[in-house]
Design an enzyme around this catalytic site. Sequence first.
Site, PDB file in Angstrom:
ATOM      1  N   LYS A  46      23.137  13.083   0.484  1.00 58.18           N
ATOM      2  CA  LYS A  46      23.438  11.810   1.107  1.00 58.18           C
ATOM      3  C   LYS A  46      23.046  11.774   2.589  1.00 58.18           C
ATOM      4  CE  LYS A  46      27.697  11.155  -1.611  1.00 58.18           C
ATOM      5  NZ  LYS A  46      29.171  11.037  -1.505  1.00 58.18           N
ATOM      6  N   GLY A  47      23.065  12.934   3.205  1.00 57.67           N
ATOM      7  CA  GLY A  47      23.018  13.007   4.674  1.00 57.67           C
ATOM      8  C   GLY A  47      21.911  12.234   5.372  1.00 57.67           C
ATOM      9  N   GLU A 101      14.958  14.737   6.119  1.00 56.49           N
ATOM     10  CA  GLU A 101      16.224  15.468   5.993  1.00 56.49           C
ATOM     11  C   GLU A 101      17.048  15.311   7.268  1.00 56.49           C
ATOM     12  OE1 GLU A 101      18.338  16.805   4.312  1.00 56.49           O
ATOM     13  OE2 GLU A 101      17.668  18.349   2.931  1.00 56.49           O
ATOM     14  N   ASP A 102      18.356  15.264   7.114  1.00 54.36           N
ATOM     15  CA  ASP A 102      19.208  15.217   8.300  1.00 54.36           C
ATOM     16  C   ASP A 102      19.331  16.586   8.955  1.00 54.36           C
ATOM     17  OD1 ASP A 102      20.508  15.980   5.968  1.00 54.36           O
ATOM     18  OD2 ASP A 102      22.473  15.338   6.633  1.00 54.36           O
ATOM     19  N   ASP A 105      19.848  24.015   7.552  1.00 53.89           N
ATOM     20  CA  ASP A 105      20.813  25.052   7.938  1.00 53.89           C
ATOM     21  C   ASP A 105      20.252  26.413   7.498  1.00 53.89           C
ATOM     22  OD1 ASP A 105      22.964  26.682   8.348  1.00 53.89           O
ATOM     23  OD2 ASP A 105      24.397  25.533   7.172  1.00 53.89           O
ATOM     24  N   LYS A 133      19.419  24.298  12.493  1.00 54.35           N
ATOM     25  CA  LYS A 133      20.231  25.403  13.011  1.00 54.35           C
ATOM     26  C   LYS A 133      19.381  26.669  13.090  1.00 54.35           C
ATOM     27  CE  LYS A 133      24.785  23.917  11.431  1.00 54.35           C
ATOM     28  NZ  LYS A 133      25.991  24.375  10.711  1.00 54.35           N
ATOM     29  N   VAL A 154      28.501  20.432  12.605  1.00 51.84           N
ATOM     30  CA  VAL A 154      28.282  19.138  13.239  1.00 51.84           C
ATOM     31  C   VAL A 154      28.506  18.000  12.250  1.00 51.84           C
ATOM     32  CG1 VAL A 154      26.775  19.806  15.150  1.00 51.84           C
ATOM     33  CG2 VAL A 154      25.786  19.460  12.882  1.00 51.84           C
ATOM     34  N   ARG A 166      30.483  10.519   8.596  1.00 48.08           N
ATOM     35  CA  ARG A 166      29.045  10.294   8.408  1.00 48.08           C
ATOM     36  C   ARG A 166      28.511   9.148   9.254  1.00 48.08           C
ATOM     37  NH1 ARG A 166      26.689  13.094   4.111  1.00 48.08           N
ATOM     38  NH2 ARG A 166      28.028  13.385   2.299  1.00 48.08           N
TER      39      ARG A 166
HETATM   40  C1  PRP Z   1      22.918  19.158   3.654  1.00 47.96           C
HETATM   41  C2  PRP Z   1      21.641  18.540   4.170  1.00 47.96           C
HETATM   42  C3  PRP Z   1      20.573  19.315   3.477  1.00 47.96           C
HETATM   43  C4  PRP Z   1      21.205  20.664   3.225  1.00 47.96           C
HETATM   44  C5  PRP Z   1      20.651  21.658   4.186  1.00 47.96           C
HETATM   45  O1  PRP Z   1      23.277  18.539   2.477  1.00 47.96           O
HETATM   46  O2  PRP Z   1      21.566  17.171   3.931  1.00 47.96           O
HETATM   47  O3  PRP Z   1      20.171  18.687   2.278  1.00 47.96           O
HETATM   48  O4  PRP Z   1      22.613  20.522   3.433  1.00 47.96           O
HETATM   49  O5  PRP Z   1      21.242  22.913   4.034  1.00 47.96           O
HETATM   50  P1  PRP Z   1      20.401  24.244   3.800  1.00 47.96           P
HETATM   51  O6  PRP Z   1      19.302  24.280   4.822  1.00 47.96           O
HETATM   52  O7  PRP Z   1      21.414  25.335   4.033  1.00 47.96           O
HETATM   53  O8  PRP Z   1      19.876  24.229   2.409  1.00 47.96           O
HETATM   54  P2  PRP Z   1      24.730  18.720   1.828  1.00 47.96           P
HETATM   55  O9  PRP Z   1      24.682  19.783   0.779  1.00 47.96           O
HETATM   56  O10 PRP Z   1      25.741  18.909   2.923  1.00 47.96           O
HETATM   57  O11 PRP Z   1      24.941  17.362   1.077  1.00 47.96           O
HETATM   58  P3  PRP Z   1      25.110  15.871   1.685  1.00 47.96           P
HETATM   59  O12 PRP Z   1      23.816  15.561   2.415  1.00 47.96           O
HETATM   60  O13 PRP Z   1      25.290  15.035   0.465  1.00 47.96           O
HETATM   61  O14 PRP Z   1      26.292  15.871   2.613  1.00 47.96           O
END
Ligand code: PRP
Length: 180
Positions: A46-47, A101-102, A105, A133, A154, A166
């Site tokens: 969703k992010g 992508e938001d 990590d 990150k 964050v 969000r």
């Molecule tokens: C977040 C973000 C990326 C992913 C990155 O999604 O939107 O898709 O994590 O993490 P990584 O680099 O460790 O793979 P999340 O799983 O939090 O879902 P959301 O966007 O629905 O909140």
Amino acid sequence: MDELHPDLERMLISAQEIQNRVKELADQISNDFSSVPQLYLIGILKGAFIFLADLARQLRVPNLVDFMALSSYGKSTISGAVRILMDLREPIEGQHVMIVEDIVDTGNTLAYLHRVLKGRNPASLHSCVLVKKPRAGSQVKIDYLGFEIPDVWVVGYGLDYAEKHRTLPYIAVLRQDKKS
Ligand code: PRP
């Protein structure tokens, strides 16, 4: 100056800084893709929905928008498997694709997306990420990056903690006592 929500420890990136950077990224992408018939934007739910909405509206190249939803396991581990929850509506063969992508990590999600989408034979495949990150390292390819941030939790501008925060217009660090 934005007023900080009480769940939050400190502001990391203000709404104005985000908007300025999104405009810069959109200008850069518009220049780099000025000769393609259309750019195929893929927002990762969703992010990314807020970032994608702002970025797409600043682009000066024809574009279309689609979404994927992914779920990742074991974020704290290196293996972190990723699974598709919702796929694209159309094939992307021959398209100039931009993953939006938001956050990156561990980098697992973006690495997985690159592998899967590359296999669908797009004309080109790039990524635009708002924040990254440090632990993602350089093994994951990011073509357009908004900000590098420290390894803190964050929220805001699409990023959540347990689905909260969000829709804040800025990105901020969550208070430690709000994480349980
Ligand atoms: C977040 C973000 C990326 C992913 C990155 O999604 O939107 O898709 O994590 O993490 P990584 O680099 O460790 O793979 P999340 O799983 O939090 O879902 P959301 O966007 O629905 O909140």
